[in-house]
Design an enzyme around this catalytic site. Sequence first.
Site, short mmCIF file in Angstrom:
data_model
loop_
_atom_site.label_atom_id
_atom_site.label_comp_id
_atom_site.label_asym_id
_atom_site.label_seq_id
_atom_site.Cartn_x
_atom_site.Cartn_y
_atom_site.Cartn_z
CB SER A 181 -0.90 0.01 1.25
OG SER A 181 -1.43 1.30 1.40
CG HIS A 233 -3.53 -2.22 -1.46
ND1 HIS A 233 -4.47 -3.21 -1.66
CD2 HIS A 233 -4.12 -1.32 -0.65
CE1 HIS A 233 -5.57 -2.92 -0.99
NE2 HIS A 233 -5.39 -1.76 -0.36
CG ASP A 268 -5.42 1.89 0.31
OD1 ASP A 268 -6.24 0.97 0.24
OD2 ASP A 268 -4.31 1.80 0.89
CG MET A 288 -9.28 6.29 0.92
SD MET A 288 -8.63 6.55 2.56
CE MET A 288 -7.64 5.05 2.77
CG HIS A 331 -9.12 -1.12 -1.08
ND1 HIS A 331 -8.65 -1.09 0.22
CD2 HIS A 331 -10.47 -1.30 -0.99
CE1 HIS A 331 -9.66 -1.25 1.06
NE2 HIS A 331 -10.77 -1.37 0.36
CG MET A 371 -11.89 2.03 0.80
SD MET A 371 -10.43 2.26 1.83
CE MET A 371 -9.17 2.32 0.56
CG MET A 405 -11.61 -3.52 4.76
SD MET A 405 -10.13 -2.90 3.94
CE MET A 405 -9.38 -1.86 5.19
CG PHE A 416 -7.34 7.48 8.53
CD1 PHE A 416 -6.87 8.71 8.07
CD2 PHE A 416 -8.67 7.36 8.88
CE1 PHE A 416 -7.71 9.80 7.98
CE2 PHE A 416 -9.53 8.46 8.79
CZ PHE A 416 -9.05 9.67 8.34
N GLY A 417 -4.14 4.65 7.01
CA GLY A 417 -3.06 3.69 7.26
C GLY A 417 -2.64 3.80 8.72
N GLY A 418 -1.81 2.87 9.15
CA GLY A 418 -1.20 2.96 10.47
C GLY A 418 -2.10 2.60 11.64
CG ASP A 425 -6.13 -3.28 3.20
OD1 ASP A 425 -5.10 -2.83 3.72
OD2 ASP A 425 -6.87 -2.63 2.42
N GLY A 465 -3.19 -2.99 9.28
CA GLY A 465 -2.46 -3.34 10.50
C GLY A 465 -1.58 -4.57 10.37
C1 DX5 Z 1 -6.99 1.45 4.96
C2 DX5 Z 1 -6.37 1.00 3.68
C3 DX5 Z 1 -5.18 0.12 3.85
C4 DX5 Z 1 -4.01 0.81 4.50
C5 DX5 Z 1 -3.03 -0.21 5.03
O1 DX5 Z 1 -8.21 2.06 4.72
O2 DX5 Z 1 -7.31 0.26 2.91
O3 DX5 Z 1 -4.80 -0.43 2.60
O4 DX5 Z 1 -3.33 1.64 3.63
O5 DX5 Z 1 -2.07 0.46 5.74
P1 DX5 Z 1 -1.36 -0.18 7.03
O6 DX5 Z 1 -0.59 -1.35 6.52
O7 DX5 Z 1 -0.53 0.93 7.54
O8 DX5 Z 1 -2.47 -0.58 7.98
ZN ZN Z 2 -6.58 -0.88 1.14
#
Ligand code: DX5
Ligand code: ZN
Length: 218
Positions: free
Chosen positions: A7, A32, A34, A36, A65, A67, A136, A142-144, A174, A176
């Site tokens: 990602s 990947h 994302d 949004m 992906h 969203m 999911m 959000f990442g992280g 996907d 964490g």
């Molecule tokens: C969250 C995204 C994920 C995210 C994963 O909404 O769909 O793809 O970027 O990031 P990490 O690996 O940091 O959880």
């Molecule tokens: Zn994703």
Amino acid sequence: MIKTSISILDCDFNNLEYEINRVNNSNSDLIHIDIMDGHYVPNLTIGPEVIKDIRKCTKIPFDVHLMITPVNPLLEDFAKSGSDIITFHPEAEDNPKGTIEIIKSLGCKVGISLNPSTEINVLDKIIEDIDLILVMTVVPGFGGQSFMHDQLEKIENIRKLIDATGKDIELEVDGGINFETSQLAINAGADVLVAGTSTFQGGQDNYANNISKLRSRS
Ligand code: DX5
Ligand code: ZN
């Protein structure tokens, strides 16, 4: 063989070409991306024009992906931008079967993504028509974020559903994913691991090492 899908949400967008080159050298199976819309999820990222630009920097297949809601009006643009797999959330369209057909007709593989609160019976009428199921393990946006362990049972149950079809449907996880949670996801039946934060930790010289660590079964 476990696959990784990197990602790029957490990479340095100020230096995107350099970042993609690092991913190129890391041996990842997929990238990947994302998408949004600030509406289906409370965050806003990139669109097809940026994907088109990234396409010039890599041959690695794009695992896109979505969203976003609605999905259908933008599918052609995403397919033309160089997407290989297009995954969407079924609650984002009234007729997910129709959306699946559109994605296929555009020459892309189709994925269905399940939010933590989405029940697996949403797959009942469509599982035979899709190429990938994305579970999911965080609330999308959000990442992280931290991996939600209560999704492991869902991953195990979807693995059984996929095996019962006898079809080549990939099970992607996907959110964490780190060096510990990757093992939990693999043991629950995942084939593809999405990794953002854990890929980019330790700086650019570590990407390849991080990715091979995620993929290995301990
Ligand atoms: C969250 C995204 C994920 C995210 C994963 O909404 O769909 O793809 O970027 O990031 P990490 O690996 O940091 O959880
Ligand atoms: Zn994703």
